[in-house]
Design a protein around this motif. Structure first.
Motif, PDB file in Angstrom:
ATOM      1  N   TYR A  62     -16.376   9.310  -1.929  1.00 17.19           N
ATOM      2  CA  TYR A  62     -16.088   7.894  -1.806  1.00 17.19           C
ATOM      3  C   TYR A  62     -14.659   7.732  -1.315  1.00 17.19           C
ATOM      4  CZ  TYR A  62     -13.816   8.057  -6.428  1.00 17.19           C
ATOM      5  OH  TYR A  62     -13.001   8.349  -7.478  1.00 17.19           O
ATOM      6  N   ILE A  63     -14.348   6.540  -0.832  1.00 14.02           N
ATOM      7  CA  ILE A  63     -13.003   6.267  -0.322  1.00 14.02           C
ATOM      8  C   ILE A  63     -12.422   5.044  -1.023  1.00 14.02           C
ATOM      9  CG2 ILE A  63     -13.324   7.338   1.937  1.00 14.02           C
ATOM     10  CD1 ILE A  63     -13.754   4.546   3.109  1.00 14.02           C
ATOM     11  N   ARG A  64     -11.096   4.984  -0.985  1.00 13.50           N
ATOM     12  CA  ARG A  64     -10.357   3.806  -1.447  1.00 13.50           C
ATOM     13  C   ARG A  64      -9.454   3.383  -0.291  1.00 13.50           C
ATOM     14  NH1 ARG A  64      -7.385   5.177  -6.303  1.00 13.50           N
ATOM     15  NH2 ARG A  64      -5.935   6.159  -4.890  1.00 13.50           N
ATOM     16  N   PHE A  65      -9.469   2.098   0.008  1.00 13.93           N
ATOM     17  CA  PHE A  65      -8.702   1.546   1.122  1.00 13.93           C
ATOM     18  C   PHE A  65      -7.797   0.451   0.569  1.00 13.93           C
ATOM     19  CE2 PHE A  65      -8.753  -1.675   4.698  1.00 13.93           C
ATOM     20  CZ  PHE A  65      -7.819  -1.016   5.469  1.00 13.93           C
ATOM     21  N   VAL A  66      -6.490   0.549   0.830  1.00 14.54           N
ATOM     22  CA  VAL A  66      -5.515  -0.412   0.291  1.00 14.54           C
ATOM     23  C   VAL A  66      -4.610  -0.910   1.425  1.00 14.54           C
ATOM     24  CG1 VAL A  66      -3.713  -0.812  -1.434  1.00 14.54           C
ATOM     25  CG2 VAL A  66      -5.540   0.833  -1.911  1.00 14.54           C
ATOM     26  N   PRO A  67      -4.975  -2.034   2.073  1.00 16.65           N
ATOM     27  CA  PRO A  67      -4.094  -2.621   3.081  1.00 16.65           C
ATOM     28  C   PRO A  67      -3.081  -3.567   2.427  1.00 16.65           C
ATOM     29  CG  PRO A  67      -6.185  -3.774   3.063  1.00 16.65           C
ATOM     30  CD  PRO A  67      -6.286  -2.664   2.038  1.00 16.65           C
ATOM     31  N   GLN A  68      -1.886  -3.653   3.015  1.00 15.78           N
ATOM     32  CA  GLN A  68      -0.835  -4.527   2.490  1.00 15.78           C
ATOM     33  C   GLN A  68       0.006  -5.075   3.630  1.00 15.78           C
ATOM     34  OE1 GLN A  68       1.381  -3.132  -1.074  1.00 15.78           O
ATOM     35  NE2 GLN A  68       0.456  -1.170  -0.577  1.00 15.78           N
ATOM     36  N   ILE A  69       0.476  -6.276   3.451  1.00 17.42           N
ATOM     37  CA  ILE A  69       1.504  -6.821   4.335  1.00 17.42           C
ATOM     38  C   ILE A  69       2.683  -7.149   3.428  1.00 17.42           C
ATOM     39  CG2 ILE A  69       0.617  -9.178   4.219  1.00 17.42           C
ATOM     40  CD1 ILE A  69       1.477  -9.371   7.244  1.00 17.42           C
ATOM     41  N   TYR A  70       3.891  -6.790   3.861  1.00 18.55           N
ATOM     42  CA  TYR A  70       5.029  -7.027   2.974  1.00 18.55           C
ATOM     43  C   TYR A  70       6.259  -7.527   3.716  1.00 18.55           C
ATOM     44  CZ  TYR A  70       6.857  -2.281   4.045  1.00 18.55           C
ATOM     45  OH  TYR A  70       7.343  -1.151   4.659  1.00 18.55           O
ATOM     46  N   TYR A  71       7.109  -8.172   2.905  1.00 19.14           N
ATOM     47  CA  TYR A  71       8.375  -8.723   3.358  1.00 19.14           C
ATOM     48  C   TYR A  71       9.480  -8.026   2.577  1.00 19.14           C
ATOM     49  CZ  TYR A  71      12.219 -12.082   3.760  1.00 19.14           C
ATOM     50  OH  TYR A  71      13.435 -12.671   3.972  1.00 19.14           O
ATOM     51  N   LEU A  72      10.518  -7.567   3.280  1.00 17.88           N
ATOM     52  CA  LEU A  72      11.653  -6.899   2.656  1.00 17.88           C
ATOM     53  C   LEU A  72      12.930  -7.583   3.110  1.00 17.88           C
ATOM     54  CD1 LEU A  72      12.843  -4.510   1.013  1.00 17.88           C
ATOM     55  CD2 LEU A  72      12.770  -3.167   3.134  1.00 17.88           C
ATOM     56  N   LYS A  73      13.753  -7.986   2.149  1.00 18.12           N
ATOM     57  CA  LYS A  73      15.051  -8.604   2.461  1.00 18.12           C
ATOM     58  C   LYS A  73      16.114  -7.828   1.706  1.00 18.12           C
ATOM     59  CE  LYS A  73      17.638 -12.929   2.307  1.00 18.12           C
ATOM     60  NZ  LYS A  73      17.928 -13.292   3.662  1.00 18.12           N
ATOM     61  N   MET A  74      17.087  -7.325   2.452  1.00 18.77           N
ATOM     62  CA  MET A  74      18.194  -6.568   1.885  1.00 18.77           C
ATOM     63  C   MET A  74      19.478  -7.281   2.290  1.00 18.77           C
ATOM     64  SD  MET A  74      16.662  -2.819   2.790  1.00 18.77           S
ATOM     65  CE  MET A  74      17.770  -1.862   1.775  1.00 18.77           C
ATOM     66  N   ASP A  75      20.065  -8.037   1.359  1.00 15.85           N
ATOM     67  CA  ASP A  75      21.180  -8.945   1.633  1.00 15.85           C
ATOM     68  C   ASP A  75      20.797  -9.886   2.772  1.00 15.85           C
ATOM     69  OD1 ASP A  75      22.688  -8.119  -0.509  1.00 15.85           O
ATOM     70  OD2 ASP A  75      23.910  -6.716   0.649  1.00 15.85           O
ATOM     71  N   GLU A  76      21.449  -9.806   3.916  1.00 16.57           N
ATOM     72  CA  GLU A  76      21.174 -10.743   5.006  1.00 16.57           C
ATOM     73  C   GLU A  76      20.093 -10.275   5.977  1.00 16.57           C
ATOM     74  OE1 GLU A  76      22.449 -13.776   4.882  1.00 16.57           O
ATOM     75  OE2 GLU A  76      23.371 -13.067   3.029  1.00 16.57           O
ATOM     76  N   ASN A  77      19.709  -9.016   5.928  1.00 15.30           N
ATOM     77  CA  ASN A  77      18.719  -8.479   6.861  1.00 15.30           C
ATOM     78  C   ASN A  77      17.337  -8.501   6.220  1.00 15.30           C
ATOM     79  OD1 ASN A  77      20.656  -7.825   8.862  1.00 15.30           O
ATOM     80  ND2 ASN A  77      21.238  -6.065   7.633  1.00 15.30           N
ATOM     81  N   ASP A  78      16.318  -8.791   7.059  1.00 18.13           N
ATOM     82  CA  ASP A  78      14.972  -8.813   6.523  1.00 18.13           C
ATOM     83  C   ASP A  78      13.968  -8.351   7.562  1.00 18.13           C
ATOM     84  OD1 ASP A  78      14.961 -11.027   8.201  1.00 18.13           O
ATOM     85  OD2 ASP A  78      14.099 -12.386   6.735  1.00 18.13           O
ATOM     86  N   GLY A  79      12.717  -8.177   7.111  1.00 14.85           N
ATOM     87  CA  GLY A  79      11.675  -7.757   8.020  1.00 14.85           C
ATOM     88  C   GLY A  79      10.299  -7.887   7.407  1.00 14.85           C
ATOM     89  N   PHE A  80       9.291  -7.907   8.290  1.00 13.56           N
ATOM     90  CA  PHE A  80       7.888  -7.945   7.899  1.00 13.56           C
ATOM     91  C   PHE A  80       7.228  -6.655   8.353  1.00 13.56           C
ATOM     92  CE2 PHE A  80       9.047 -12.386   8.011  1.00 13.56           C
ATOM     93  CZ  PHE A  80       8.392 -12.897   6.901  1.00 13.56           C
ATOM     94  N   TYR A  81       6.332  -6.134   7.510  1.00 10.03           N
ATOM     95  CA  TYR A  81       5.712  -4.837   7.760  1.00 10.03           C
ATOM     96  C   TYR A  81       4.245  -4.859   7.338  1.00 10.03           C
ATOM     97  CZ  TYR A  81      10.633  -3.495   7.632  1.00 10.03           C
ATOM     98  OH  TYR A  81      11.984  -3.427   7.851  1.00 10.03           O
ATOM     99  N   PHE A  82       3.484  -3.908   7.890  1.00 11.53           N
ATOM    100  CA  PHE A  82       2.103  -3.677   7.472  1.00 11.53           C
ATOM    101  C   PHE A  82       1.999  -2.226   7.029  1.00 11.53           C
ATOM    102  CE2 PHE A  82      -2.071  -1.909   8.437  1.00 11.53           C
ATOM    103  CZ  PHE A  82      -2.871  -2.726   7.652  1.00 11.53           C
ATOM    104  N   THR A  83       1.349  -2.005   5.899  1.00  8.31           N
ATOM    105  CA  THR A  83       1.112  -0.644   5.441  1.00  8.31           C
ATOM    106  C   THR A  83      -0.307  -0.543   4.922  1.00  8.31           C
ATOM    107  OG1 THR A  83       1.950   1.170   4.064  1.00  8.31           O
ATOM    108  CG2 THR A  83       1.969  -1.021   3.091  1.00  8.31           C
ATOM    109  N   SER A  84      -0.868   0.655   4.962  1.00  4.03           N
ATOM    110  CA  SER A  84      -2.222   0.856   4.480  1.00  4.03           C
ATOM    111  C   SER A  84      -2.389   2.310   4.057  1.00  4.03           C
ATOM    112  CB  SER A  84      -3.219   0.532   5.588  1.00  4.03           C
ATOM    113  OG  SER A  84      -4.535   0.682   5.106  1.00  4.03           O
ATOM    114  N   SER A  85      -3.186   2.495   3.020  1.00  6.30           N
ATOM    115  CA  SER A  85      -3.519   3.862   2.602  1.00  6.30           C
ATOM    116  C   SER A  85      -5.029   4.001   2.534  1.00  6.30           C
ATOM    117  CB  SER A  85      -2.892   4.206   1.251  1.00  6.30           C
ATOM    118  OG  SER A  85      -3.472   3.436   0.227  1.00  6.30           O
TER     119      SER A  85
END
Length: 133
Positions: A62-85
């Protein structure tokens, strides 16, 4: 080489909702505040995720699938990302195979890579596997 320590105050929130027996959706929020000078002071990490587990395949796999979209802000810098396992498991077998990808959607964080991936082979200790008659 210099080994240093960094002290943080952190808070996290992790609600999760089961849509069905093997499907859940949720979010995770982490806030970290660094107590050290000359370091990133405030970090915000927010992810929206889903978990699809026990997706049956032939031969007790069997498999397990975990998609995620995330936002990261470090002081003034930020970004959007996609990750999946994706994890492949065989019932009553201690070894699993996993793959993880991370892709940048948009970012101002200079250390971010456009695309990274990782593959893992995991052995689970302390479980007794025996044939049940």
């Amino acid at each position: 080489e210099i080994i240093t320590t960094q002290r943080y105050l952190a808070m996290e929130l992790s609600p999760n909702y089961f849509v069905a027996k093997n499907i859940s959706i949720g979010m995770y929020y982490l806030y970290g505040h660094c107590l050290e000078e000359d370091e990133i002071k405030n970090t915000h990490f927010l992810t929206l995720n889903a978990n699809f587990s026990n997706i049956k395949l032939p031969n007790q796999f069997y498999i397990r699938f975990v998609p995620q979209i995330y936002y990261l802000k470090m002081d003034e810098n930020d970004g959007f990302y996609f990750t999946s396992s994706l994890t492949l498991v065989r019932r009553d077998f201690p070894i699993t195979v996993s793959a993880l990808i991370n892709n940048t959607i948009q970012t101002e964080i200079s250390a971010s890579k456009n695309f990274i991936w990782n593959a893992s082979l995991t052995y689970t200790f302390s479980k007794k596997y025996a044939k049940v008659q």
